[in-house]
Design a protein around this motif. Structure first.
Motif, PDB file in Angstrom:
ATOM      1  N   GLY A  24      -1.109   7.058   2.021  1.00  0.00           N
ATOM      2  CA  GLY A  24      -2.563   6.971   1.891  1.00  0.00           C
ATOM      3  C   GLY A  24      -3.283   7.252   3.199  1.00  0.00           C
ATOM      4  N   ALA A  25      -4.559   6.898   3.249  1.00  0.00           N
ATOM      5  CA  ALA A  25      -5.390   7.271   4.390  1.00  0.00           C
ATOM      6  C   ALA A  25      -5.505   6.162   5.434  1.00  0.00           C
ATOM      7  N   GLU A  26      -5.510   4.915   4.983  1.00  0.00           N
ATOM      8  CA  GLU A  26      -5.777   3.832   5.927  1.00  0.00           C
ATOM      9  C   GLU A  26      -4.536   3.443   6.720  1.00  0.00           C
ATOM     10  N   TYR A  27      -3.376   3.462   6.057  1.00  0.00           N
ATOM     11  CA  TYR A  27      -2.117   3.084   6.715  1.00  0.00           C
ATOM     12  C   TYR A  27      -1.045   4.117   6.374  1.00  0.00           C
ATOM     13  N   PRO A  28      -1.221   5.354   6.855  1.00  0.00           N
ATOM     14  CA  PRO A  28      -0.275   6.406   6.443  1.00  0.00           C
ATOM     15  C   PRO A  28       1.149   6.051   6.870  1.00  0.00           C
ATOM     16  N   TYR A  29       2.087   6.452   6.039  1.00  0.00           N
ATOM     17  CA  TYR A  29       3.471   6.050   6.292  1.00  0.00           C
ATOM     18  C   TYR A  29       4.338   7.220   6.730  1.00  0.00           C
ATOM     19  N   ILE A  43       0.843  -1.206   0.000  1.00  0.00           N
ATOM     20  CA  ILE A  43       0.000   0.000   0.000  1.00  0.00           C
ATOM     21  C   ILE A  43       0.874   1.250   0.000  1.00  0.00           C
ATOM     22  N   TRP A  44       1.952   1.235   0.792  1.00  0.00           N
ATOM     23  CA  TRP A  44       2.827   2.406   0.846  1.00  0.00           C
ATOM     24  C   TRP A  44       3.429   2.695  -0.533  1.00  0.00           C
ATOM     25  N   SER A  45       3.762   1.627  -1.244  1.00  0.00           N
ATOM     26  CA  SER A  45       4.362   1.865  -2.562  1.00  0.00           C
ATOM     27  C   SER A  45       3.332   2.452  -3.532  1.00  0.00           C
ATOM     28  N   ASP A  46       2.047   2.194  -3.267  1.00  0.00           N
ATOM     29  CA  ASP A  46       0.992   2.755  -4.117  1.00  0.00           C
ATOM     30  C   ASP A  46       0.752   4.243  -3.838  1.00  0.00           C
ATOM     31  N   TYR A  47       1.071   4.676  -2.630  1.00  0.00           N
ATOM     32  CA  TYR A  47       0.794   6.070  -2.253  1.00  0.00           C
ATOM     33  C   TYR A  47       2.092   6.812  -1.975  1.00  0.00           C
ATOM     34  N   GLN A  48       2.857   7.049  -2.988  1.00  0.00           N
ATOM     35  CA  GLN A  48       4.045   7.879  -2.837  1.00  0.00           C
ATOM     36  C   GLN A  48       3.765   9.194  -3.537  1.00  0.00           C
TER      37      GLN A  48
END
Lengths: 356, 112, 340
Positions: free
Chosen positions: A194-199, A9-14
């Motif tokens: 992202g919103a659910e698991y912000p990094y 997920i983190w790689s999707d939200y950079q």
């Protein structure tokens, strides 16, 4: 917990965060709540990392608090924001960094609204011209300042004097990360992770040696919630939400909480005092609370700044147990002394929450 | 003494982890149809007491299953046992009999 | 010469169509991209509402279509239109000329990890309907086997009726599948509390409603009307589910040992890809568009191209089989009509 699932997920939200040349706007309330945090941000960016961060004394509030408290309409907030952008344009910058999460959310929401409704942008340009004779360009990049510290987290780790590790046991500290609601809950793609698991904060903790705690009420609001706190009749609602979070994180025995919003650290800090005084309950070890820090304060601590220069004496929950765990030296005598070493007087200590 | 003028308010949310399911199970042994309600609302639509009291067999059954017994009893105190709801229930639940069974099983609690 | 019919997809629709075409004396060719036949159904354990073993159905279909020409591990490289037929080039280098193509490309199961808030792939105790069927079949899944399971949740409509997930359609079979799986789990864990979180219960098929009341009355399965908002994990590794109980008008939470996400049916990108080679229209839901949704579900607007099963939208097993037969009948009438 499957760590790889989060990494996916983190790689999707950079998001793209430029390296340098930022126009910086402060928060309305952070300088009162956590006076050294914004100063520390500028010092880290300019002096430690050698970046160009420009500040302009003419900028004002973004109108976010009034907007979220329903006291001004969105057009007013937009015109205020348009003026900030005009100041940035005049200063010759195109990267805009906001210190406040609600401002960041406000800017993001306004830019998205203008994208969806270009006629509204035209109207705001007219309003700004009529009221201030100013014109503006929209920022090319918009970031929250925690995005920048996130981007430079490994450089900070390289220069760090301390790590978020328990000196005695060698174990990583257990760190709760709390993200301001307006960071990515409205526009998940605008926040790191992202919103659910912000990094954004989890990345800092990992780089600086700590362990991130994911507890059931992690996504829940800190309890501030503007209308919940600012309207006194709703204040028990604010407190109850903070209480819910602490009850949920308690079994994980957190060593500290790191936050990236102006309101969250304040309420997570002060409501621990109110919960202790009204319910007799404390969440840290031996009657102390769980220290709540801003990410700039944490960055300052790992870089070796004096805790009292970071303003940790303005926290309700004593930071001393945390400093002892990390092995950061401090002089208890200096806690309530000003920069000129004059005594600032001592606050009255709470009955149930242990503090120094 | 609370010097703040506000305090932690109790949660009104349903927490299924804390619901005592045993008494409802006891009810189901006598009234197996109690769980067959599909929340169509026919019972409350025909209920002569619903308009002024909020009485609803559907809600009573739901509240009992969600651990909100007090709210269920408050509603049930408005029932006049006329039996109109029994006539209209599409699942054929004998609601009148059901209400009497609820009273019997939850009786001890109510008298407290 | 026996007329050739190319069937794209070796799931139950393709197999049933092949078997019917064989009976009528045609020569069907099945092109299947995976290494096995039977599609999604072959991975399922038992079928509602009579708990028929899925394997019995698939074995029977494979047996009755065994004389068809079957290419496994084969994809469509390209299709182009000739004067009154189609040239189909396969990934194995074989090219086929046929006047008739039957799309039985089926659906794709919605990728549950796209609903980030449900934590599939992040929290250990969150599985999908397909994972659960796999466990029924193999008994192998560390998330279930050997665990002390006392509470289980089912989330209906995962990726269905969800415009945020770009799937506004109802997947049709998930309500009844959730009830079937809930009953099966209740039989394995009689002490467990089982909760189904639904938006609407759509139990349209034969005996579906009986199944629902059986789940309520005989198995004590709880139904909660409300869409799950978020899932998190507690320190014991259980999942905590939050929703609104819309019938009580209150927020609700519950701690569960296992959460099953009912992944919905979404369009198969492979069918969209090969359909685009023939400029076949795609419907607003992403599935292939029939020439008419009432009278001609199995026909495409192009001559010689037919559809059967879930390539045109979510279908149950009996509906899929019926469409396969219907499409074959239509192909047969066209062929005999032309020969006359």
């Amino acid at each position: 917990m499957i760590y790889q699932g989060k990494q996916k997920i983190w790689s999707d939200y950079q998001k793209e965060i430029p390296d340098d040349h930022w126009y910086y706007v402060r928060s309305c309330i952070r300088q009162n709540f956590f006076p050294a945090s914004e100063k520390m941000f500028l010092e880290i960016c300019r002096d430690v990392l050698g970046k160009d961060v420009h500040e302009n004394e003419h900028h004002t509030t973004c109108g976010g608090i009034a907007y979220h408290c329903d006291t001004i309409p969105q057009e007013t907030a937009m015109t205020i924001v348009a003026r900030q952008f005009a100041l940035m344009t005049e200063a010759g910058y195109e990267n805009y960094a906001a210190s406040c999460i609600t401002s960041f959310g406000n800017y993001t929401e306004i830019l998205e609204t203008w994208h969806e409704f270009p006629e509204l942008e035209t109207k705001i340009r007219e309003l700004l011209w009529k009221s201030c004779r100013k014109e503006f360009k929209k920022p090319k990049y918009l970031a929250h300042t925690s995005d920048l510290i996130y981007k430079f987290r490994n450089e900070i780790a390289e220069k760090a004097k301390f790590r978020l590790v328990n000196k005695e046991t060698g174990e990583p500290l257990r760190v709760v990360e709390h993200i301001g609601c307006h960071y990515s809950k409205m526009f998940p793609s605008k926040g790191v992770g992202g919103a659910e698991y912000p990094y954004v904060l989890a990345g800092m903790i990992e780089s600086w040696g700590g362990n991130v705690i994911d507890y059931p009420e992690r996504r829940h609001c800190c309890g501030y919630g503007f209308r919940q706190y600012h309207v006194k009749a709703n204040r028990s609602y604010s407190l109850s939400n903070t209480y819910k979070k602490f009850e949920s994180m308690e079994p994980y025995k957190p060593d500290m909480i790191i936050t990236n919003c102006p309101g969250c650290p304040y309420f997570l800090d002060r409501w621990q005092y109110v919960i202790a005084e009204t319910e007799g309950k404390t969440y840290g070890q031996n009657g102390f609370g769980i220290p709540v820090l801003t990410y700039e304060e944490v960055a300052g601590l790992v870089l070796g700044y004096d805790p009292w220069d970071l303003g940790l004496q303005l926290h309700q929950v004593g930071a001393e147990p945390l400093l002892d765990k990390i092995g950061i030296e401090y002089n208890p005598e200096d806690k309530y002394k000003g920069l000129d070493k004059k005594d600032l007087m001592r606050p009255e200590l709470p009955t149930n929450l242990k503090c120094f | 003494m609370n010097i703040f003028g506000f305090r932690i308010s109790p949660s009104s949310a349903i927490n299924l982890d804390n619901v005592d399911k045993e008494r409802f199970r006891e009810l189901c042994r006598i009234e197996p149809d109690a769980v067959r309600c599909m929340a169509c609302g026919s019972c409350s639509a025909t209920c002569p007491a619903a308009g002024f009291s909020g009485m609803s067999v559907r809600k009573v059954l739901l509240y009992l299953q969600r651990g909100k017994e007090e709210e269920a009893f408050k509603l049930m105190s408005n029932c006049m046992l006329c039996g109109k709801c029994t006539m209209v229930c599409p699942r054929g639940i004998n609601t009148r009999h059901l209400i009497l069974s609820i009273c019997r099983i939850y009786d001890k609690e109510e008298k407290k | 010469m026996k007329e050739i019919v190319v069937i794209i997809g070796g799931g139950i629709a393709g197999l049933e169509a092949a078997s019917q075409l064989l009976k009528l004396g045609y020569s069907p060719i099945i092109v299947e991209k995976s290494d096995r036949l039977g599609g999604h159904v072959a991975r399922w354990n038992r079928l509602f509402p009579d708990m028929t073993p899925a394997q019995d159905l698939v074995s029977e279909l494979i047996a009755s279509s065994k004389d068809a020409n079957i290419f496994l591990n084969t994809e469509i490289s390209f299709i182009n239109r000739l004067k009154d037929s189609y040239n189909i080039m396969l990934s194995n280098g074989i090219s086929i000329i046929s006047k008739y193509i039957l799309y039985t490309t089926g659906f794709r199961l919605f990728e549950a990890q796209k609903k980030e808030e449900y934590g599939y792939g992040i929290y250990n105790q969150v599985i999908t309907n397909a994972d659960l069927e796999h466990w029924f079949n193999t008994n192998k899944d560390d998330r279930i086997s050997g665990k002390d399971i006392k509470s289980i949740g089912f989330v209906h409509c995962v990726g269905s009726r969800d415009e945020k997930a770009r799937n506004s359609q109802c997947s049709k079979v998930c309500c009844i599948t959730a009830i079937k799986q809930a009953i099966e789990l209740k039989e394995k864990y009689p002490e467990a509390e089982i909760y189904c979180f639904y938006m609407d219960l759509r139990l349209f098929g034969k005996k579906f409603e009986d199944f629902y009341t059986k789940a309520q009355r005989d198995h004590g399965i709880h139904f909660i009307r409300g869409r799950v908002s978020e899932v998190s994990e507690n320190i014991n590794g259980q999942v905590i589910v939050k929703a609104e109980d819309t019938l009580a008008g209150k927020p609700l939470k519950v701690t569960l040992d296992l959460l099953v996400l009912m992944s919905g049916m979404v369009c198969n990108p492979d069918s969209t890809k090969s359909a685009s080679m023939l400029s076949l229209p795609i419907d607003s839901d992403g599935f292939l568009k029939s020439s008419d949704n009432v009278f001609h579900i199995t026909s495409s607007p192009r001559k010689g191209i037919y559809y059967a099963g879930a390539c045109t939208g979510p279908k149950t097993v009996p509906e899929t089989l019926a469409e396969a037969r219907s499409a074959v009948l239509e192909i047969h009438s066209t062929i005999t009509g032309e020969a006359r």
